[in-house]
Each structure stands twice: as C-alpha cells, then as structure tokens.
Design a protein around this motif. Structure first.
Motif, PDB file in Angstrom:
ATOM      1  N   LEU A  62       0.815  -1.221   0.000  1.00 27.92           N
ATOM      2  CA  LEU A  62       0.000   0.000   0.000  1.00 27.92           C
ATOM      3  C   LEU A  62       0.842   1.263   0.000  1.00 27.92           C
ATOM      4  O   LEU A  62       0.379   2.320  -0.423  1.00 27.92           O
ATOM      5  N   PRO A  68      -2.864   0.090  -5.832  1.00 31.71           N
ATOM      6  CA  PRO A  68      -2.927  -1.322  -5.475  1.00 31.71           C
ATOM      7  C   PRO A  68      -3.387  -2.185  -6.641  1.00 31.71           C
ATOM      8  O   PRO A  68      -4.295  -1.812  -7.391  1.00 31.71           O
ATOM      9  N   GLU A  90      -3.238  -5.229   6.578  1.00 37.72           N
ATOM     10  CA  GLU A  90      -2.072  -5.140   5.692  1.00 37.72           C
ATOM     11  C   GLU A  90      -1.039  -4.216   6.353  1.00 37.72           C
ATOM     12  O   GLU A  90      -1.201  -3.866   7.517  1.00 37.72           O
ATOM     13  N   ASN A 128      -4.123   5.120  -1.894  1.00 41.92           N
ATOM     14  CA  ASN A 128      -4.040   3.663  -2.026  1.00 41.92           C
ATOM     15  C   ASN A 128      -4.902   2.958  -0.981  1.00 41.92           C
ATOM     16  O   ASN A 128      -5.547   1.939  -1.269  1.00 41.92           O
ATOM     17  N   VAL A 129      -4.908   3.493   0.223  1.00 40.79           N
ATOM     18  CA  VAL A 129      -5.734   2.904   1.281  1.00 40.79           C
ATOM     19  C   VAL A 129      -7.210   3.021   0.930  1.00 40.79           C
ATOM     20  O   VAL A 129      -7.983   2.060   1.098  1.00 40.79           O
ATOM     21  N   ALA A 132      -8.148   0.456  -1.598  1.00 41.33           N
ATOM     22  CA  ALA A 132      -8.261  -0.857  -0.959  1.00 41.33           C
ATOM     23  C   ALA A 132      -9.550  -0.959  -0.153  1.00 41.33           C
ATOM     24  O   ALA A 132     -10.250  -1.993  -0.206  1.00 41.33           O
ATOM     25  N   VAL A 142      -4.302  -1.183   9.049  1.00 43.82           N
ATOM     26  CA  VAL A 142      -2.937  -1.187   8.515  1.00 43.82           C
ATOM     27  C   VAL A 142      -1.930  -1.129   9.657  1.00 43.82           C
ATOM     28  O   VAL A 142      -2.162  -0.494  10.689  1.00 43.82           O
TER      29      VAL A 142
END
Length: 435
Positions: A62, A68, A90, A128-129, A132, A142
């Motif tokens: 990430l 991703p 993650e 990116n998070v 996801a 995370v």
C-alpha cells in the motif's frame, strides 16, 4: 469496534498446538498462504468452535508508488469472505518498485520496506488505502512496520504520520509494539512519544513479537521470545487504552506449546498491569467521518516511484546508495533481504537444499547479489536453478542431472508423468547417475 481478545498467529507448523491451546480467542493467518477454495482443516475446525480468523496480507504494498493491484485486492477480499472475517489487515510499506512509472524493470523486495514520512508519500498512501477500502468487503486495518534505516528528509514522526493517515481515510490501525521497539533501537525513536501521538480510538488490535539484537541492530525476527522492553511498551499502551485485541506472532523456530502458552500468559499480565494504571474509564471517542481523499497527482506518484526504485535497486541490485541514506544500515538491510530470500526459496522449493546440500546457501546468496527478484519466490527458485545449470553447476554430474529434472518438472510446457511406473524409472535413473 470488534472485541477480539487474546490470539496467536496461526501457522501450519503449530496448527495442532493452536487448536489445543486454552484461552485463544482468535487467530491471524497470512492471507497469501491461504487458498479460499481449500481452507486448511485446522482453520475450519477453529471457525466451527467460534474462533475468529483474520487474514493478514503481506504483499499488497500500500505504501508503493503504484495503485494497489486489482488482482491482489480481489484475492484478499476472497480470503476475508471465505474465513468469515470481521476485518482484514495489511502493512504500511512498499514491497516492489520500478515498472511503468519509472520505465524500468520491476523489482521485488520480498520484504516490507518503510515509506518516507513525507507529505507526498502520505498523499499516495491515503489514496491507495481508500482504493483498498473500496475493494474490500470488511474494514481494513494497517500496520506500522519495523525498519533498519530511515529516509532522509522526513517531515513527520511515525505517530504524526499514522494520525494523519487514520484521520484522512478512517482506516483502522494495527499497532505492532515489537516494531515500535525495533524502531527505538534502530532509529532512536521514542515508543512513548509515538503512542502519545496515535489516534488510539482507531486501534483495531495489537501485535506482540520477539526479536534479537546483533551488532547494535535489532532484527524483528518473530523467531525469539518476546523481550521485556516490548512487554513494557504493551503495558504503556494498555495504560492509555483497552486494546480490542492482542496477538502473539511467531513465524519460525517454534518452541514447545507450553512455552507459547506462557508467552500468552505474560502478554495478559502486561495488559492487566497497564489496565490497572489506566485512569478512570472514559467513554470511547467517537471518530468523525473520514475526509474525502483527493487523487494523488501523477508527478507525486512518479517522484515517489523514482525514489523507491533507487532505494530498492541499491538493496537488491548493488547500485549505489541514494544520497542521504546511511550506507552501513543499507548494507545490513541488503544482507538481511538476501538471507530471507534464500530462506523462503528453501521453503518454497525444499528439494533445492537437498539436491545442492551444503552448497545451496552460498550458491543462492551469490546468485542473489547479481540477480534481483522480479517475480515471486517460486519463479525465483526456477531462475536460480536455471542459472546454475547454465553455468554447468553443480559440479557433481548426478546432482546436476537431478537439478535439471527438478526444473523440467516444474517449468515444462507439459507436466511430466506422475504414474508410479514412470516415477520409479526416474528415481532409478537418479540413483544410477549418482553411482
């Protein structure tokens, strides 16, 4: 917020022991090691008993410059659904670099590497998070990682970085107190300050693990007992908040089940000590909704990609260390990456150490110095074997023939016959070649 209780990392090597272990409320399984259509019987039995199973991803990256990978996200979602998990986890890390953003070959680290604590890196991580989160059927948490080195020019502390991430995305946090200890030894960071800066209302659960110090560097090995300083950080955390869950990680060098049970008891004692010193119970903070996360501009991703590629190339391909990095620490990290790579390939392809004997490890480390990993470990094993054969190695003709046959069985366009008669003939041929 899900209350998980006390748990332990589920690994095939200790599956039977975990099933018999008293007081285990939940387990965590490495997501990449679980196939949704063929769940291990041990995990199925645990689920039937009401034990929660949480998939823990290690390969999403990430913190990388690229968005991703959809395939990896789909795989993680499938595992969460197959296990009936209340959340997935993650890491805040990058694990690969290169590729389209840099017009260079893709490089794989085979390990979790730290992202720079800068505004640019945070912008990319937040986007990116959110990507996801949108792709997963359950909440995402995370994890902070351990590191052997620091990025130059960082703009935030770890606590500030994690606070901003949680505030902007609403993501939950998996706090690894062993990693806080590692960063204290290796980077001089104060665990108490990090805990004070964290948004503890976003805490999903806590990791506890052991490690070892060599030559002034702390290695987060997950292969040693939990040391007192890590337990002290856990106690400090428990004095500030009641963790929804705490989990003991152990990945290798597994002790007797009784020792693991004693470690779990020690963890419970640390939690109780911290809880006893906690101030009068306060209502749990109510988190506000996450802010809208804007798309990270292309130039920001490109800059981060170039920085991460230069660093990873120095670690796995022997290129010069980027300016501002501690070259000694990068050397330690490079050797650790090569050693881990050799260990994992030996697990993925256990026939290689058998065929090559004592020559496996030095041969693989020499190969790793010249050939960075560009795919997964299974591909790495095949490329290593191919390289040895191209160089006329190993010297023993019988071992060389066996290595060639092993590689052909796994890389040929048509799988070789597995009929008993054919397998017996191949085995007989190997014996004769060794005489």
């Amino acid at each position: 917020m899900v209350r998980l209780g006390t748990g332990i990392g589920w690994r095939p090597e200790i599956a039977d022991a975990v099933e018999r272990m008293p007081g285990v409320d939940w387990v965590e399984a490495v997501a990449e090691n679980v196939c949704p259509g063929h769940l291990p019987e041990s995990l199925l039995r645990l689920r039937e008993r009401g034990v929660t199973v949480v998939p823990h991803g290690v390969s999403l990256g990430l913190g990388g410059a690229e968005r991703p990978d959809e395939t990896r996200l789909t795989a993680l979602a499938e595992r969460a659904e197959a296990l009936g998990s209340p959340l997935v986890t993650e890491h805040i890390a990058f694990v690969r670099a290169g590729g389209a953003l840099t017009a260079s070959p893709r490089l794989e680290a085979g390990h979790l590497l730290p992202v720079p604590r800068t505004r640019d890196a945070l912008d990319v991580l937040c986007e990116n998070v959110r990507i996801a989160q949108d792709a997963l059927p359950v909440p995402l948490a995370v994890e902070n990682i351990a590191a052997l080195f620091s990025w130059p020019g960082e703009e935030m502390t770890e606590g500030q970085f994690l606070y901003e991430l949680a505030d902007r995305t609403g993501v939950r946090l998996l706090i690894d107190v062993a990693n806080l200890h590692t960063n204290h030894v290796n980077r001089g960071e104060d665990p108490a300050k990090a805990l004070a800066e964290l948004p503890l209302e976003a805490l999903a659960y806590v990791h506890v693990a052991g490690g070892i110090e060599r030559d002034g560097v702390w290695h987060d090995s997950h292969a040693h007992p939990v040391p007192r300083p890590v337990l002290d950080i856990l106690t400090d955390l428990a004095s500030r908040v009641s963790p929804p869950g705490v989990l003991l990680e152990r990945d290798e060098n597994f002790p007797a089940p009784e020792e693991l049970e004693r470690e779990l008891d020690t963890i419970r004692e640390a939690l109780a000590t911290g809880g006893a010193s906690r101030t009068a119970a306060l209502p749990e903070p109510v988190r506000t909704a996450a802010r809208a996360v804007p798309e990270a501009p292309a130039p920001v991703r490109e800059r981060l990609a170039l920085e991460q590629t230069a660093l990873l190339s120095a670690l796995v391909a022997g290129t010069p260390a980027p300016e501002g990095f501690d070259r000694v620490r990068l050397g330690v990290q490079a050797r650790a990456l090569a050693a881990k790579r050799a260990d994992v390939v030996a697990k993925v392809a256990p026939e290689l150490p058998v065929i090559l004997g004592d020559g496996y490890r030095p041969a693989f480390l020499a190969y790793a110095q010249r050939h960075p990993m560009t795919g997964g470990y299974r591909r790495d094993a095949l490329e290593f074997a191919g390289r040895l054969l191209a160089e006329g190695r190993p010297a023993d003709a019988g071992a060389r023939a066996e290595l060639r046959e092993w590689r052909q069985e796994r890389s040929g366009a048509k799988p070789r016959s597995r009929r008993p008669g054919v397998r017996l003939a191949r085995a007989t041929r190997r014996v004769l070649l060794r005489r």
